[in-house]
Scaffold this motif. Structure first.
Motif, short mmCIF file in Angstrom:
data_model
loop_
_atom_site.label_atom_id
_atom_site.label_comp_id
_atom_site.label_asym_id
_atom_site.label_seq_id
_atom_site.Cartn_x
_atom_site.Cartn_y
_atom_site.Cartn_z
N UNK A 109 0.86 -1.18 0.00
CA UNK A 109 0.00 0.00 0.00
C UNK A 109 0.90 1.23 0.00
N UNK A 110 0.58 2.19 -0.85
CA UNK A 110 1.37 3.41 -0.90
C UNK A 110 0.68 4.46 -0.04
N UNK A 111 1.33 4.85 1.04
CA UNK A 111 0.81 5.84 1.98
C UNK A 111 1.64 7.12 1.82
N UNK A 112 1.13 8.06 1.05
CA UNK A 112 1.87 9.28 0.73
C UNK A 112 2.20 10.10 1.97
N UNK A 113 1.48 9.88 3.07
CA UNK A 113 1.71 10.68 4.27
C UNK A 113 2.73 10.05 5.21
N UNK A 160 5.89 3.06 1.16
CA UNK A 160 5.43 1.74 0.72
C UNK A 160 5.28 0.85 1.95
N UNK A 161 4.05 0.50 2.29
CA UNK A 161 3.76 -0.31 3.47
C UNK A 161 3.27 -1.68 3.03
N UNK A 162 4.00 -2.71 3.46
CA UNK A 162 3.58 -4.08 3.12
C UNK A 162 2.36 -4.44 3.94
N UNK A 163 1.36 -4.98 3.27
CA UNK A 163 0.13 -5.38 3.95
C UNK A 163 0.32 -6.73 4.61
N UNK A 164 -0.55 -7.03 5.55
CA UNK A 164 -0.46 -8.27 6.30
C UNK A 164 -0.91 -9.49 5.52
N UNK A 165 -1.29 -9.33 4.27
CA UNK A 165 -1.74 -10.45 3.46
C UNK A 165 -0.69 -10.76 2.41
N UNK A 166 -0.75 -11.96 1.86
CA UNK A 166 0.16 -12.35 0.79
C UNK A 166 -0.64 -12.72 -0.44
N UNK A 167 0.03 -12.75 -1.56
CA UNK A 167 -0.63 -13.14 -2.81
C UNK A 167 -1.08 -14.59 -2.69
#
Length: 155
Positions: free
Chosen positions: A129-133, A138-145
């Motif tokens: 997830x890209x969090x411009x603030x 770039x924040x990796x989410x807790x889920x995987x592909x």
């Protein structure tokens, strides 16, 4: 020296449409596609795109009614740090939701096509997830592909 190619708002560098990355230094060009739907709080809404792209917003994910767009960008690499050594190699497209600043009251489900052959052997694919603030945007989410290319989590 830190350079902002977007708009400086207080102590933050806010990216304009089509910009992302540290200091808004990367541009995406034109989207491969954009899908728009009117989402209301009283019913589930599904936004469909090509190649298996879908976004499912459950009832109550937004307050009231609003138009939400998902733009799809195909990029070859992403600079994820202020330095030049750390990079992400996308196995699928970059999705940008608008209007900017969307916050969902419930989990949404994003299904996106990806190419498993682009994930190096021994590594796993992740949803970022890209969090411009954020200082490190770039924040990796807790889920995987997943094999079905579906990830579900907060957005």
């Amino acid at each position: 020296q830190y350079t902002c190619y977007g708009v400086v708002s207080g102590e933050f560098c806010v990216c304009m449409s089509g910009q992302f990355g540290p200091g808004c230094s990367q541009t995406l060009g034109a989207p491969a596609e954009t899908q728009t739907a009117t989402v209301s709080s009283d019913k589930e809404t599904k936004i469909q795109g090509s190649g298996g792209l879908s976004v499912v917003l459950p009832a109550g994910a937004v307050a009231g009614s609003q138009s939400i767009s998902v733009s799809v960008y195909n990029v070859s690499d992403l600079n994820v740090s202020q330095g030049a050594t750390e990079r992400l190699v996308p196995a699928g497209p970059v999705l940008i939701f608008s209007p900017a600043g969307l916050k969902f009251n419930k989990y949404i489900t994003i299904s996106s096509p990806y190419d498993p052959s682009l994930i190096p052997a021994g590594l796993e694919g992740y949803l970022f997830y890209y969090n411009a603030m954020a200082a490190d945007p770039w924040e990796r989410q807790g889920t995987t592909a997943k094999p079905t290319a579906t990830s579900s989590g907060p957005a």
